[in-house]
Each structure stands twice: as C-alpha cells, then as structure tokens.
Design an enzyme around this catalytic site. Sequence first.
Site, short mmCIF file in Angstrom:
data_model
loop_
_atom_site.label_atom_id
_atom_site.label_comp_id
_atom_site.label_asym_id
_atom_site.label_seq_id
_atom_site.Cartn_x
_atom_site.Cartn_y
_atom_site.Cartn_z
N GLY A 12 -2.29 16.59 2.25
CA GLY A 12 -1.26 15.56 2.40
C GLY A 12 -1.77 14.25 2.96
O GLY A 12 -1.01 13.51 3.60
N SER A 13 -3.04 13.92 2.70
CA SER A 13 -3.53 12.64 3.23
C SER A 13 -2.85 11.46 2.52
O SER A 13 -2.59 10.43 3.14
CB SER A 13 -5.05 12.54 3.13
N ASN A 14 -2.51 11.64 1.25
CA ASN A 14 -1.75 10.57 0.56
C ASN A 14 -0.33 10.48 1.12
O ASN A 14 0.21 9.38 1.29
CB ASN A 14 -1.72 10.82 -0.94
N MET A 90 0.14 20.51 -7.00
CA MET A 90 -0.71 21.09 -8.03
C MET A 90 0.05 21.96 -9.03
O MET A 90 -0.37 23.10 -9.30
CB MET A 90 -1.86 21.87 -7.37
N ARG A 91 1.15 21.45 -9.53
CA ARG A 91 1.94 22.16 -10.54
C ARG A 91 2.45 21.17 -11.57
O ARG A 91 2.73 20.02 -11.21
CB ARG A 91 3.22 22.72 -9.90
N LEU A 92 2.62 21.67 -12.78
CA LEU A 92 3.23 20.82 -13.81
C LEU A 92 4.72 20.74 -13.53
O LEU A 92 5.35 21.73 -13.14
CB LEU A 92 3.02 21.42 -15.20
N ILE A 93 5.29 19.56 -13.74
CA ILE A 93 6.74 19.39 -13.57
C ILE A 93 7.41 19.85 -14.87
O ILE A 93 7.00 19.47 -15.97
CB ILE A 93 7.07 17.91 -13.27
N ASN A 107 2.61 10.12 -10.26
CA ASN A 107 1.55 11.02 -9.77
C ASN A 107 0.29 10.21 -9.53
O ASN A 107 0.07 9.18 -10.16
CB ASN A 107 1.28 12.11 -10.82
N HIS A 109 -3.97 10.70 -9.43
CA HIS A 109 -5.00 11.63 -9.90
C HIS A 109 -6.39 11.04 -9.61
O HIS A 109 -6.62 9.85 -9.87
CB HIS A 109 -4.82 11.89 -11.40
#
Length: 188
Positions: A12-14, A90-93, A107, A109
Amino acid sequence: MKNIAVFASGSGSNFQAIIDEVERGELSARIALLVCDKQEAKAIERAKMHNIEVFGFDPKAYGSKEEFEQEIKEELQKRNVHFIVLAGYMRLIGPTLLRAYEGSIVNIHPSLLPSFPGKDAIGQALLAGVKVTGVTIHYVDEGMDTGQIIAQEAVSIDQYETKETLTKKIQQVEHYLYSKTLKDLLSK
Ligand code: GAR
C-alpha cells in the site's frame, strides 16, 4: 469533493502516497473506503492509522467473483463512492463493478504498457533485458492491464540494476505520477 475508494492487496505504498496528498490538501477527494482482499496486507494498517474505513474480504469465502463484487458494490454505494483507484490490487475487475463504475476505475502498473502486463512487471523487464521501462496509469477494462492509457513515465534500467534498485526507482515515479494524474482526473 469526490468520495473515492482505494483497492489494494499488499504494502500500500501508493495508497499511502494518496493519503498523504489528501491530508496535505493537495488532492481534493475523500478516501471513503479501502477495499482489501488480503487480511495480512500492510495497506490495512495504513488505513487504520488514518481513520479510513476498511472493507476486508476473503475471496475464497465466496462462491464467485460476482458474489464478492456485489458486496463491494453495496459497500461503495453506501458511502457514495464515485471513483475507484486500484493501487496494487492483484485481481481482475469483473463485470459487476465495471458496469457500476464505467470509466471511473483507474489502475497503476509498473511498466510501460502494453509491455509486461500482469504479475511481476519489474522482474519481466529485467529478464527481457530492456534498457527502459516505466509506469503506466490507465482506465480499467475487462482485460489484464489493457485499458486506455492516461499517463506514462519512463524509468531507465542501468547496467548494474537489481530488482531492488529498480523497484525503488519505479515506486518513486509511481507515487508522484499517481497523485498528479488523480488531481487532474478528480478535478473534472
Ligand atoms: C505497484 O508497483 C503497482 O504498480 C503494482 O503493484 C505495486 C503495489 O505496490 N501493480 C500491479 O502490478 C498491477 N498489475 P504498493 O502496494 O506498495 O502500492
């Protein structure tokens, strides 16, 4: 001021960089909820330190993605969330959230997409031997890191670069580029 939700799975640094910008008054938004699919994620601690509500869930406890996304959707709607920021989620929506938040999910990346989508983009770049990689911020669609690109910035890979040093360089770029881009998007 828009209510936003941040989705994260890890450190969670972002997320922290976004919290800091909001608290400094630089980013005009209210972080109404952290959505997290990993009980042990450090992002949860960060939310608690800053009095941000958390919706934590275990995907394995549900029969399908549709089921847990339906619950997430309800949690978001309860809090009048209008914009979703993925920060290491880390999951597809799936279609449930995509339909409810069309054009309002972004998102970040750690590569210059369309190069190196998916997991471990930094490791993929090192393995490929490229001299330049970077950071991409994009709208989210049903694909894996395939949505329309909003912002990109290059990061050089130097001769003696390690995964650790490259990760640090990429994170620095991520933190300011996400805040800058969110400022633009949320002021619209
Ligand atoms: C970030 O580098 C982000 O770009 C990446 O996960 C990391 C999360 O770090 N996301 C992806 O790879 C998505 N495909 P953080 O938890 O410290 O913000």
